[in-house]
Design a protein around this motif. Sequence first.
Motif, PDB file in Angstrom:
ATOM      1  N   PHE A 161      -1.690  -8.950   2.969  1.00  0.00           N
ATOM      2  CA  PHE A 161      -3.088  -9.034   4.189  1.00  0.00           C
ATOM      3  C   PHE A 161      -3.273 -10.371   4.381  1.00  0.00           C
ATOM      4  N   GLU A 162      -3.172 -11.318   3.410  1.00  0.00           N
ATOM      5  CA  GLU A 162      -3.591 -12.683   3.832  1.00  0.00           C
ATOM      6  C   GLU A 162      -2.487 -13.205   4.760  1.00  0.00           C
ATOM      7  N   ILE A 179      -2.640 -16.929  -2.091  1.00  0.00           N
ATOM      8  CA  ILE A 179      -3.628 -16.767  -1.066  1.00  0.00           C
ATOM      9  C   ILE A 179      -4.333 -17.759  -0.744  1.00  0.00           C
ATOM     10  N   LYS A 186      -3.151 -12.373   8.166  1.00  0.00           N
ATOM     11  CA  LYS A 186      -4.280 -12.814   8.750  1.00  0.00           C
ATOM     12  C   LYS A 186      -3.829 -14.031   9.196  1.00  0.00           C
ATOM     13  N   ALA A 227      -2.371  -7.368  -1.536  1.00  0.00           N
ATOM     14  CA  ALA A 227      -3.384  -8.464  -1.233  1.00  0.00           C
ATOM     15  C   ALA A 227      -2.863  -9.749  -0.563  1.00  0.00           C
ATOM     16  N   ILE A 228      -1.597 -10.102  -0.949  1.00  0.00           N
ATOM     17  CA  ILE A 228      -1.129 -11.475  -0.466  1.00  0.00           C
ATOM     18  C   ILE A 228      -0.504 -11.189   0.881  1.00  0.00           C
ATOM     19  N   LYS A 230      -9.141  -3.134   8.259  1.00  0.00           N
ATOM     20  CA  LYS A 230      -9.622  -4.506   8.387  1.00  0.00           C
ATOM     21  C   LYS A 230      -8.768  -5.476   9.211  1.00  0.00           C
ATOM     22  N   ARG A 281      -4.402 -19.352   3.134  1.00  0.00           N
ATOM     23  CA  ARG A 281      -5.853 -19.593   3.534  1.00  0.00           C
ATOM     24  C   ARG A 281      -5.807 -21.121   4.348  1.00  0.00           C
TER      25      ARG A 281
END
Lengths: 885, 193
Positions: A315-316, A272, A319, A312-313, A355, A276
């Motif tokens: 999602f990142e 993650i 993004k 979770a990964i 989200k 970013r």
Amino acid sequence: MSDVVEKTLSALPSLLSLDSQAGAGKLSPSSKLGNLIKGITELTSKHEEERLIKKELESIKEQVASPNTTMRQMKEIMVRAIYCEMLGYQASFSYIHAIKLAQQGSVLEKRVGYLAVSLFLNETDEFLLLLVNTVLKDLQSTNLIEVCMALTVVSQMFPKDMIPAILPVVEEKLTHPKEIIRRKAVLALYKFYLIAPNQVQHIHSKFRKALCDKDPGVMTASLHIYLQLIKENPESYKDLTGSMVTILRQVVGGKLPLDFNYHSVPAPWLQIQLLRILAYLGKEDQGTSEMMYDVLEESLRRAEMNHNITYAILFECVKTIYTVHPKSQLLEKAAECIGNFVLSPKINLKYLGLKALTYVVQQDANLALPHQMTIIECLDHSDVIIKRETLELLFRITNAQNVTVIVEKMLEFLRLTYNVWFIQTMNSVFSLGGDVMQPDIPNNFLRLLAEGVDNVEDRQLRLFAVDSYVSLLQGETAKLPQRFLQVISWVLGEYSYLREEESDPGSVMRLLARLLDQRHTSTETRSWVLGAMTKLCSSPVYSGSLNTVLRQKAQELMILSQDTKLRARVLPAEDSSLSFLDGYVSEALAAGAAPYKSPHQRQEDLVQEKALSLEPYGLSLPVSLSSCSITDRRSPTLLSMSSGLSGNSTELSHQEGSTTLKLEGVKRVWGKDGYLAQQQSAGETPTPLVELPSPLLSPQSPPSQTQKPSSGLEPDQEKRQLASSLFVGLGSHNSVCLVRFPSTVWLFIKHCQSANQSNVVKALFKPLPLLLPVPLTVSTGDYGKMWLSFSHDLKQNLQLVTTEHQEPLTATLDALKGKLHLHVVDIIGSEGIVACRLLQGPGQGQPCLLHCRVHADSLAVWLRSPVPELPDSLLYHCQKALTET
Amino acid sequence: MFWIYSQRKDMLAAISPILGVGYESLLTAGGGRENCPALHDALDFEITMIKFLLMVNKQGQTRLSKYYEQVDIEKRPSLETDVVKRCLSRKKEECSFVEYKDFRLVYRQYAALFIVVGISDTENELSIYELVHNFVEVLDKYFSRVSELDIMFNLDKVHIIIDEIIQNGHIVETNKNRILAPLLALDKMAEAH
């Protein structure tokens, strides 16, 4: 000694395989700490807690003061003090002893000393200076555990000014043979970077070495620094893209030792972090983005396992894909991924999906289209958080065409969640926003009140509104805006009957009558008041009232209003010449009385005498607006007046006015026999939902818009209508036009959880037209001092003004300067500071400071002022000024 | 009642010194942004971070609290009560994330114990949700089936574990062996004494 410790650390992996029994049960419950814990578990009230902790603090105070207290006891005392502070009771007398324990204790005691220091003190505490020498000593210790704990405390808090004292030692640790020391040294340097970036500028090359460290832990630690550095200045670190991509590929490919796995997923939090960093690197940079497409795709592909952490990964990853330069193939996959999230039965994933959607629609509002039906389902979700997230999503896709429906949905949300708060807030909105408000707002509000089945909840809301208005009218009404008075009249007329029978039924009528008499009441408002009174008269409460006079009057009014002929006979038109008084007047004149002067003449005399005008100010409402709010088909019909008056209603309202009531096409609420059943009129209620253009329902609509969720359920007509009005304009418009009002309501929703609502309301709804800034000439130094002393602030991004021959920042600030009379104190690079002061209004004479920074395409503005209303008010005017430019 | 405002002030107080120095150095250096990244940093509205970690039981009693953003000690109990109320009022089938003032809460329930993490808007909720579980797995490993009492009687050790996982609001270690290494070394030392 050091050998032992070295061995201990290296022997750790084998130690871990044993089932460690180090934990519970070591503490004898008879110890002081044991007693305290026992006491805490047995607490039943706040009062008891206070007594227990006060006693404990006394005991601790006594013990620490005693010279006989050993370090071992001190360790236990510190844990007890930690307990007291955790429960909210300051134990400041023990701080110095915590430092002493860190200085003098043996290893375990020292660790607790450091722990207590990090829990008790904050970063600016002067006590920390006392720790510097201890830290330095421990950093140089041969005992690795001591070095470790010193580095840990340094990376938590350290006095900024003392960094040079320990920096060389910490730097040295970057080459230490043990990974844990290297890792902690990197984290300590990260802390230095956070609090004093200048101090570590010279060791950037060493950060790179840490990034390439053979140990994954050290590399991971260095990523914190790089995330920060790249976020601040992506241009300087583009060359790292390749390394980051390689690292991510290795992690995703499972090249790390197995103990980095979490539920068989390799180092998910590291992934993650890397995603970013890639997002910052690839943002608005096609070349760099191209380097990472492959690894992003691989991440998407690898994260297919059905576990929260892979989501979770994902999602990142989504993004990042939407942040970097777009690649259609990847975008498609990411959109598909979002779709899976949104459709997931797992509530946490649905939330994440919404989200993600909220994030991506900012780039392309059309992405919401395939998920329309899910979004609408989420709007009615039983979980408030899901609902709220959906509203945020809708807020992002607000455009000029769907604004009405979306605002309505937001208001509905407010109503459902916070009845009382809602009414109070709307009261503030109406009384402050007043006549400058868009007519849609009162309309929507009234519709909200009137809509819905007549259940207990709805009735409570209405009753609360009635009660709050009655108390408002009992106070000073002169300052209430006309719009608000109209809303009040309507609500009182419609729902006064909900009030308790025992309360004086005439009171509402008297309040309305008072309103009617007041000279500041506009003619339009008067007609609303009269309408309300008429409704009240025909209400059984009055016509059946026990108060015979009231009952008599109500009945009379009702009958008179229905029978013109009778009315003409009972109340003959006034003789305007008042000829029957002629005799009396001539008698009086003969007796020496002053001759009669018309009001106009009297006014002129007054002007000559005092030069003071006693006339009320002209109405701010344009006449066209005031009449259209009643007749406009798009406004809720519930705004209508009683139709029981039918033919002669105009006479009753007022003869002289230009605004007469038009009642065609208006719902009949009251009939001859009283209240008409609601169902009767429900069908004819024109709702804007139907009237809004709905391209999605037209046959020419593109295929993506007609897509339905795979659930296969035929969504009912109502939902589709809602969808069409919510998503209207998305297909055709690419630019999302944000209207000010939704953002205001959105702010409400965002703040509605805050305990002190009145403050929020005050902050949000200041009287806008009162702002009159004048330049405030200050030096840069003074500006800095003022900045620090002001407590109310606000941050917002504004659009930049672009001209051909000026920098965007200068151009924008010039525009603001010209329009709002601000003083530009200084412009340095991409930042500028501006100051102004207010001449009038709530913050009269008070300064407001602006700090502006160019951030991508927008201007990040930070406003500060000693007065809470100023920043928001000024910001609004800045926004307005810039939009006009 | 006034928590949100006073809380903001605290946060600003924490930022202000950085900003003050940043601006001064900016001015004396005669411009050039690179001289004061702190100013830039303080102005960056989206700092992704963990704001606090709480362990609270069903009765709303705090068993452990760790703040990464300064909150006055007197204000903590009311904040904690408020936070727990938010989480307790949620139903099982509702999502594990709650909006709270200007940040978000991620919570996870273990028997009677709630672990609640306050995070900034930009943080990845689900990754924090799993971080909590990783933390509990570490506790389980260390205490062999951790209970509320273990945490109470070993508050210092649990803090030492948290210090290894989170620093300055960032996740710094998630490898279970490495998280426990320093604490086990300490235990070993204590045993030798």
